[in-house]
Every structure is written in C-alpha cells, then in structure tokens.
Design an enzyme around this catalytic site. Sequence first.
Site, PDB file in Angstrom:
ATOM      1  N   PHE A 263      33.301  27.109  35.077  1.00  0.00           N
ATOM      2  CA  PHE A 263      32.657  28.225  35.299  1.00  0.00           C
ATOM      3  C   PHE A 263      30.995  28.096  35.565  1.00  0.00           C
TER       4      PHE A 263
ATOM      5  N   PRO B 101      23.466  45.161  33.258  1.00  0.00           N
ATOM      6  CA  PRO B 101      23.118  45.201  35.059  1.00  0.00           C
ATOM      7  C   PRO B 101      23.086  43.507  35.767  1.00  0.00           C
TER       8      PRO B 101
ATOM      9  N   HIS C 131      24.340  40.754  33.765  1.00  0.00           N
ATOM     10  CA  HIS C 131      25.352  39.652  33.133  1.00  0.00           C
ATOM     11  C   HIS C 131      26.762  40.588  33.153  1.00  0.00           C
TER      12      HIS C 131
ATOM     13  N   SER D 263      30.311  38.759  34.588  1.00  0.00           N
ATOM     14  CA  SER D 263      31.289  37.765  34.302  1.00  0.00           C
ATOM     15  C   SER D 263      30.823  36.646  33.383  1.00  0.00           C
TER      16      SER D 263
ATOM     17  N   LEU E 167      38.691  42.028  24.669  1.00  0.00           N
ATOM     18  CA  LEU E 167      39.215  42.000  25.967  1.00  0.00           C
ATOM     19  C   LEU E 167      40.659  41.324  26.296  1.00  0.00           C
TER      20      LEU E 167
ATOM     21  N   GLU F 203      37.554  43.584  33.325  1.00  0.00           N
ATOM     22  CA  GLU F 203      38.341  42.786  32.411  1.00  0.00           C
ATOM     23  C   GLU F 203      38.269  41.335  32.941  1.00  0.00           C
TER      24      GLU F 203
ATOM     25  N   GLY G  68      30.514  48.401  25.253  1.00  0.00           N
ATOM     26  CA  GLY G  68      29.355  48.188  26.020  1.00  0.00           C
ATOM     27  C   GLY G  68      28.987  46.701  25.725  1.00  0.00           C
TER      28      GLY G  68
HETATM   29  P1  TGC Z   1      34.051  30.538  25.985  1.00  0.00           P
HETATM   30  O1  TGC Z   1      33.458  29.214  25.445  1.00  0.00           O
HETATM   31  O2  TGC Z   1      35.079  30.311  26.726  1.00  0.00           O
HETATM   32  O3  TGC Z   1      34.554  31.450  24.536  1.00  0.00           O
HETATM   33  C1  TGC Z   1      33.684  31.653  23.427  1.00  0.00           C
HETATM   34  C2  TGC Z   1      34.791  31.741  22.167  1.00  0.00           C
HETATM   35  O4  TGC Z   1      35.608  32.752  22.481  1.00  0.00           O
HETATM   36  C3  TGC Z   1      37.032  32.388  22.363  1.00  0.00           C
HETATM   37  N1  TGC Z   1      37.500  32.936  23.708  1.00  0.00           N
HETATM   38  C4  TGC Z   1      38.661  33.837  23.675  1.00  0.00           C
HETATM   39  N2  TGC Z   1      39.050  34.606  22.544  1.00  0.00           N
HETATM   40  C5  TGC Z   1      39.713  35.354  22.616  1.00  0.00           C
HETATM   41  N3  TGC Z   1      40.403  35.933  23.814  1.00  0.00           N
HETATM   42  C6  TGC Z   1      39.866  35.221  24.888  1.00  0.00           C
HETATM   43  N4  TGC Z   1      40.168  35.826  26.152  1.00  0.00           N
HETATM   44  C7  TGC Z   1      38.752  34.467  24.984  1.00  0.00           C
HETATM   45  N5  TGC Z   1      38.116  33.419  25.853  1.00  0.00           N
HETATM   46  C8  TGC Z   1      37.461  32.499  24.937  1.00  0.00           C
HETATM   47  C9  TGC Z   1      36.722  30.774  22.620  1.00  0.00           C
HETATM   48  O5  TGC Z   1      37.971  30.159  22.044  1.00  0.00           O
HETATM   49  C10 TGC Z   1      35.642  30.522  21.999  1.00  0.00           C
HETATM   50  O6  TGC Z   1      35.828  30.686  20.691  1.00  0.00           O
HETATM   51  P2  TGC Z   1      35.005  29.632  19.583  1.00  0.00           P
HETATM   52  O7  TGC Z   1      35.850  29.871  18.304  1.00  0.00           O
HETATM   53  O8  TGC Z   1      35.023  28.276  20.135  1.00  0.00           O
HETATM   54  O9  TGC Z   1      33.382  30.134  19.384  1.00  0.00           O
HETATM   55  O10 TGC Z   1      32.863  31.427  26.419  1.00  0.00           O
HETATM   56  P3  TGC Z   1      32.324  31.337  27.617  1.00  0.00           P
HETATM   57  O11 TGC Z   1      31.013  31.872  27.605  1.00  0.00           O
HETATM   58  O12 TGC Z   1      32.435  30.074  28.533  1.00  0.00           O
HETATM   59  O13 TGC Z   1      33.054  32.431  28.628  1.00  0.00           O
HETATM   60  C11 TGC Z   1      34.219  32.489  29.182  1.00  0.00           C
HETATM   61  C12 TGC Z   1      34.494  33.597  30.233  1.00  0.00           C
HETATM   62  C13 TGC Z   1      33.957  33.298  31.436  1.00  0.00           C
HETATM   63  C14 TGC Z   1      36.115  33.300  30.321  1.00  0.00           C
HETATM   64  C15 TGC Z   1      34.239  34.957  29.555  1.00  0.00           C
HETATM   65  O14 TGC Z   1      33.001  35.129  29.341  1.00  0.00           O
HETATM   66  C16 TGC Z   1      34.932  35.936  30.222  1.00  0.00           C
HETATM   67  O15 TGC Z   1      35.808  36.322  29.833  1.00  0.00           O
HETATM   68  N6  TGC Z   1      34.056  36.738  31.187  1.00  0.00           N
HETATM   69  C17 TGC Z   1      34.329  37.827  31.757  1.00  0.00           C
HETATM   70  C18 TGC Z   1      33.771  39.127  31.378  1.00  0.00           C
HETATM   71  C19 TGC Z   1      34.575  40.228  31.111  1.00  0.00           C
HETATM   72  O16 TGC Z   1      35.887  40.224  31.355  1.00  0.00           O
HETATM   73  N7  TGC Z   1      34.107  41.341  30.938  1.00  0.00           N
HETATM   74  C20 TGC Z   1      34.982  42.693  30.691  1.00  0.00           C
HETATM   75  C21 TGC Z   1      33.842  43.770  30.186  1.00  0.00           C
HETATM   76  S1  TGC Z   1      34.743  44.995  29.531  1.00  0.00           S
HETATM   77  C22 TGC Z   1      35.586  45.876  30.853  1.00  0.00           C
HETATM   78  O17 TGC Z   1      35.539  45.227  31.877  1.00  0.00           O
HETATM   79  C23 TGC Z   1      36.139  46.988  30.377  1.00  0.00           C
HETATM   80  S2  TGC Z   1      37.027  47.907  31.612  1.00  0.00           S
HETATM   81  C24 TGC Z   1      37.552  49.193  31.254  1.00  0.00           C
HETATM   82  C25 TGC Z   1      39.091  49.131  31.228  1.00  0.00           C
HETATM   83  O18 TGC Z   1      39.599  48.294  30.582  1.00  0.00           O
HETATM   84  O19 TGC Z   1      39.751  50.138  31.555  1.00  0.00           O
HETATM   85  P1  FAD Z   2      29.709  39.535  38.908  1.00  0.00           P
HETATM   86  O1  FAD Z   2      29.998  38.703  37.885  1.00  0.00           O
HETATM   87  O2  FAD Z   2      28.171  39.353  39.428  1.00  0.00           O
HETATM   88  O3  FAD Z   2      30.836  38.626  39.916  1.00  0.00           O
HETATM   89  C1  FAD Z   2      30.644  39.127  41.630  1.00  0.00           C
HETATM   90  C2  FAD Z   2      31.561  38.168  42.155  1.00  0.00           C
HETATM   91  O4  FAD Z   2      31.192  36.696  41.889  1.00  0.00           O
HETATM   92  C3  FAD Z   2      32.925  38.098  41.718  1.00  0.00           C
HETATM   93  O5  FAD Z   2      33.876  38.035  42.831  1.00  0.00           O
HETATM   94  C4  FAD Z   2      33.145  37.185  40.688  1.00  0.00           C
HETATM   95  O6  FAD Z   2      34.585  36.875  40.456  1.00  0.00           O
HETATM   96  C5  FAD Z   2      32.492  36.036  41.478  1.00  0.00           C
HETATM   97  N1  FAD Z   2      31.894  35.028  40.484  1.00  0.00           N
HETATM   98  C6  FAD Z   2      31.191  35.189  39.223  1.00  0.00           C
HETATM   99  N2  FAD Z   2      31.133  34.217  38.449  1.00  0.00           N
HETATM  100  C7  FAD Z   2      31.583  33.230  39.324  1.00  0.00           C
HETATM  101  C8  FAD Z   2      32.017  31.741  39.053  1.00  0.00           C
HETATM  102  N3  FAD Z   2      31.484  31.056  37.902  1.00  0.00           N
HETATM  103  N4  FAD Z   2      32.733  31.203  39.770  1.00  0.00           N
HETATM  104  C9  FAD Z   2      33.167  31.827  41.103  1.00  0.00           C
HETATM  105  N5  FAD Z   2      33.079  33.027  41.234  1.00  0.00           N
HETATM  106  C10 FAD Z   2      32.194  33.761  40.458  1.00  0.00           C
HETATM  107  N6  FAD Z   2      32.116  46.483  31.365  1.00  0.00           N
HETATM  108  C11 FAD Z   2      32.023  46.761  29.782  1.00  0.00           C
HETATM  109  O7  FAD Z   2      31.413  46.183  29.236  1.00  0.00           O
HETATM  110  N7  FAD Z   2      32.755  48.081  29.511  1.00  0.00           N
HETATM  111  C12 FAD Z   2      33.373  48.845  30.518  1.00  0.00           C
HETATM  112  O8  FAD Z   2      33.897  49.862  29.757  1.00  0.00           O
HETATM  113  C13 FAD Z   2      33.275  48.542  31.546  1.00  0.00           C
HETATM  114  N8  FAD Z   2      34.167  49.575  32.694  1.00  0.00           N
HETATM  115  C14 FAD Z   2      34.066  49.308  33.853  1.00  0.00           C
HETATM  116  C15 FAD Z   2      34.427  50.149  34.747  1.00  0.00           C
HETATM  117  C16 FAD Z   2      34.471  50.027  36.312  1.00  0.00           C
HETATM  118  C17 FAD Z   2      34.899  51.137  37.054  1.00  0.00           C
HETATM  119  C18 FAD Z   2      33.884  48.862  36.712  1.00  0.00           C
HETATM  120  C19 FAD Z   2      33.833  48.497  38.234  1.00  0.00           C
HETATM  121  C20 FAD Z   2      33.521  47.894  35.751  1.00  0.00           C
HETATM  122  C21 FAD Z   2      33.449  48.049  34.626  1.00  0.00           C
HETATM  123  N9  FAD Z   2      32.869  47.032  33.620  1.00  0.00           N
HETATM  124  C22 FAD Z   2      32.830  47.257  32.076  1.00  0.00           C
HETATM  125  C23 FAD Z   2      32.218  45.955  33.933  1.00  0.00           C
HETATM  126  C24 FAD Z   2      32.995  44.965  34.473  1.00  0.00           C
HETATM  127  O9  FAD Z   2      33.817  44.254  33.485  1.00  0.00           O
HETATM  128  C25 FAD Z   2      32.353  43.918  35.470  1.00  0.00           C
HETATM  129  O10 FAD Z   2      32.062  44.490  36.468  1.00  0.00           O
HETATM  130  C26 FAD Z   2      32.971  42.672  35.545  1.00  0.00           C
HETATM  131  O11 FAD Z   2      33.194  41.689  34.393  1.00  0.00           O
HETATM  132  C27 FAD Z   2      32.327  41.690  36.633  1.00  0.00           C
HETATM  133  O12 FAD Z   2      30.944  41.525  36.544  1.00  0.00           O
HETATM  134  P2  FAD Z   2      30.044  41.800  37.754  1.00  0.00           P
HETATM  135  O13 FAD Z   2      30.525  43.388  38.405  1.00  0.00           O
HETATM  136  O14 FAD Z   2      28.838  41.725  37.323  1.00  0.00           O
HETATM  137  O15 FAD Z   2      30.351  40.815  38.867  1.00  0.00           O
END
Ligand code: TGC
Ligand code: FAD
Length: 389
Positions: A388, A139, A141, A143, A244, A368, A135
């Site tokens: 970002f 809702p 937050h 990206s 991630l 992801e 988790g």
């Molecule tokens: P930022 O300042 O960049 O980083 C904070 C600290 O984290 C370190 N770091 C990483 N470490 C490991 N792997 C990475 N990919 C890392 N990226 C950054 C970084 O070095 C720093 O470390 P420290 O020691 O300096 O504190 O943080 P930021 O707030 O600017 O965020 C950067 C950003 C936008 C790239 C990050 O927030 C991001 O990746 N956002 C996307 C969120 C996301 O991917 N959510 C996924 C939710 S889970 C999911 O979707 C599961 S789907 C189900 C499935 O997989 O099937």
């Molecule tokens: P938003 O962040 O609101 O983004 C909407 C659009 O704006 C996107 O096109 C994005 O690229 C763009 N955008 C955002 N910020 C910027 C920027 N700075 N510059 C330019 N463009 C930007 N999350 C979990 O924690 N655990 C899970 O197990 C998990 N499973 C999932 C399963 C499914 C089926 C789905 C659909 C999502 C899941 N997620 C999970 C959540 C997923 O990681 C998020 O949906 C994803 O990180 C994007 O967030 P958001 O949907 O809020 O889109």
Amino acid sequence: MARSLGDLDFFGLEEFLAPEERLARDTVRAFVEREVAPVIERHFAEGTFAMELVPRMGELGLFGANLTGYGCAGMSNVAYGLMMQELEAGDSGLRSFASVQSSLAMYAIYAFGSEEQKRRFLPEMAQGRLIGCFGLTEPDHGSDPAGMETRARRDGDGWVVNGVKRWITNGTVADVAVLWARTDDGLRGFLVEKGRRGFSTHDIQGKFSMRASITSELVFDDVRVEESERLPQAAGLKAPLSCLTQARYGIAWGAIGAARACYLCALDYTKARRQFSRPLAGYQLVQAKLVDMLTGITNAQLIALRLGQLKDRGQMRPEQVSFAKRYNVVVALEAARAARDLLGANGIVNDYPVIRHMLNLETVNTYEGTHNIHTLALGRAITGLAAFD
Ligand code: TGC
Ligand code: FAD
C-alpha cells in the site's frame, strides 16, 4: 420492452436458496418494479434522493435486515445480499442508502455501541425513522483513512471534535453521524446528532454519478460530544474497517442487480432492433458481448452466494470480501458499458436505465475501497507483503 428484473439464473442457483430468502428477494424485487422504477429516472435527472421510499424500505425490513434483536429482521446474510441485489437493480443510490444505514451506521452501533445506544438508535433506524451516516473519508484522506486529521480531544468529562469529513452518503439528511476521529489514545468512534452546535453539513453538487443519492460534507467546528456518545467498544482502525467489510459484502451482491438490469435491457433491445437484414442479436459480434455479460454476471452470482454462505457460517474473511467487491463491480461496470454500446444512441438517454447504471457504477468502483485498494488487499493476502505504501 419491460421484462421482469429477475430473469437470469443460468446455473440454477435458485435451488440453494431457502424459501424465506426467495421471499425476501421477491418482495424487494416487486417493491423496485412497482415503486422505484416509476420514479427513479426523475430523481436521477433532478439530482434528488427518493426520500419518500425510506418508510417503505423500513416496513420491508431492509434496514439492518441481517442484524438480530433491537427491532431488526434477523435474516440470513444471503437474504440480505439478495435484497441489496434487487435494490441495486433499481438504482445504486438506493442500495447505497440501505448500505450506509444498515452496514455502516447500524452495524457500527450494533457491534461497538453501548446497550443504551443500541436500544435508543437501532429500532428507530430499522424502521427508517432515524437516518444514519458514516464519516470516515476526509478531503485529503480517502484510500488511507489511517491518515485522518479529524481530532477529538478530551475536555473535562467529554470531548471536543474538529475536522471535516467529505463524500459522506446521506450526510445532510442524517439524524446521527457515526464519526471516526483521532484521539490521544488512537482512533475512536462517536455518535454525533444533527443540530449539535458547531456541526454543519452541505451537499456536494455537480455529480454525474449517484445523482439519486445524497453525498455531503460534514464540518465539525469545536463540537462538544459527551463520553456517553462515544462508541465504547470501538478502538483503532479495525473498528471502521470491520464496518466496511459489512458494506462491501452488500455491494458485492448489489452490483449483480445493476449488471443484470443492463444485461436484460441489452438482450431485449438487440432482439427487437433490426439493422441490415436481421435483429442485432443475430450478429456474432453482438452475441459475443451478450455472452461475456452473461458469463461475468453468472461468475459474480456464484461468488456472492458462496460468500453469503461463508458469512452465515461465521467463516467469511475480509480478503474474500475484497475479492468479491473488486470482481463483481468490474463485471457490473463492464456489463453496463457493453450494454450502453449495444443500445447505440438509445444508450445515452434515460428512456433506458443503462446509462444511469453505468454512471453510478463508476462510484461503486471507487467507494468502499477502490479497485486498486482491493487489488492490494488481495496481493497482501496471497503474498504476505503489503504494497500500500
Ligand atoms: P491495516 O493495518 O491493514 O489494518 C488495521 C487493522 O484493521 C484490520 N483490518 C480489517 N478488519 C476488518 N475488515 C477489514 N476489511 C480489515 N482490513 C484490515 C487489520 O487486521 C488490523 O487489525 P489489528 O488488530 O492488527 O489492528 O490498515 P492499513 O492502514 O494498512 O489500511 C489498509 C487498507 C488500505 C486496506 C484500508 O485502509 C482500506 O480499506 N482503505 C480503503 C478505505 C475505504 O474503503 N473507505 C471507505 C469509506 S466508507 C464508504 O465509502 C461508504 S460508500 C457508501 C456505500 O457503501 O454505499
Ligand atoms: P484516492 O484515495 O485519492 O484515490 C485516487 C486513485 O488513486 C484511485 O484510483 C485509487 O485506487 C488510487 N490509489 C490510492 N492509493 C493507492 C495506492 N497505494 N496504490 C495504488 N493506487 C492507489 N466515504 C465515507 O467515509 N462515507 C461515505 O458514506 C462515503 N460515501 C461516498 C459516496 C460517493 C458517491 C463517493 C464518490 C464516495 C464516498 N465515500 C464515502 C468516499 C469513498 O470511500 C472514497 O472516495 C474512496 O475511499 C477513495 O478515496 P478518494 O476518493 O480520496 O481517492
């Protein structure tokens, strides 16, 4: 029309795989062909997850396959990637289940848990007897998880958690949720077990993508969590972002499986179907689409294999994972869209797997880290300037 899911190795990458990596891949491929393919269209149509396959995936050593000890298979990262590739050739939802279980929930415990937490959860999770979810997203937050509002406040020798997590894969079926929450000392991770007072879950309805996967909302209303349920080694956003990175690695491989399934389906279909004077595959415009698919998939294979080799040597960097996740998912999505087009009207029905893969890949492109977020991560890596915010 049926054909082996594996027939695509234009640059002979097979020779770079160790025998045990080939075996892991072939075992999962056979599982997908025999046990997933016959049931997956029904699950997608009905919007249900194939829970009956979980014990089998446990037996195959899929969960936490690249982790060592605690009942995990201790395979190479290349082997793990190949397994994800084969699973996603079946359905992205199945690979999602395995990604969340392995790379998000189990990895979080493996990397940041106490010895007691590892011993208690990992062997059971490796067998698929305990299910985990992760988790992070809320809702408001997605990206930007750093903005999360879920809060854990100190309460005596434990914690009280309030907040909502949304879009959580496996949420309603999970025995344990890896929960990320803000505290007075920064972001921390907790293990919250099912049935805890104040902790409720419900599924998100109305999905057109990932229909054979469970996606849920988790609600924490004054949930009491003990200090022993906190992940002691997790401090700050770096901890969930490290998880991630593991899951994105698996997705970079998985997307190839979905793309390959679409490509092989389109190849067979266009060779068999005649319009005007010959098979569709005999027309230049059709061949151009097939060649673009082949090129993209082959590039994706090369990237994934190299990434796996780097990961096995402990040299993989997060920006390389961003590159691979971003590129390979686009390749897969484009291949699925092209295949859907080449199948004509048959491209919109579930007699063929293409429309299902195409719809699923819309999610894979978003979760992801969206395509844009990985573009910005790469932009930062090459310029040193974060764009970002
Ligand atoms: P930022 O300042 O960049 O980083 C904070 C600290 O984290 C370190 N770091 C990483 N470490 C490991 N792997 C990475 N990919 C890392 N990226 C950054 C970084 O070095 C720093 O470390 P420290 O020691 O300096 O504190 O943080 P930021 O707030 O600017 O965020 C950067 C950003 C936008 C790239 C990050 O927030 C991001 O990746 N956002 C996307 C969120 C996301 O991917 N959510 C996924 C939710 S889970 C999911 O979707 C599961 S789907 C189900 C499935 O997989 O099937
Ligand atoms: P938003 O962040 O609101 O983004 C909407 C659009 O704006 C996107 O096109 C994005 O690229 C763009 N955008 C955002 N910020 C910027 C920027 N700075 N510059 C330019 N463009 C930007 N999350 C979990 O924690 N655990 C899970 O197990 C998990 N499973 C999932 C399963 C499914 C089926 C789905 C659909 C999502 C899941 N997620 C999970 C959540 C997923 O990681 C998020 O949906 C994803 O990180 C994007 O967030 P958001 O949907 O809020 O889109």
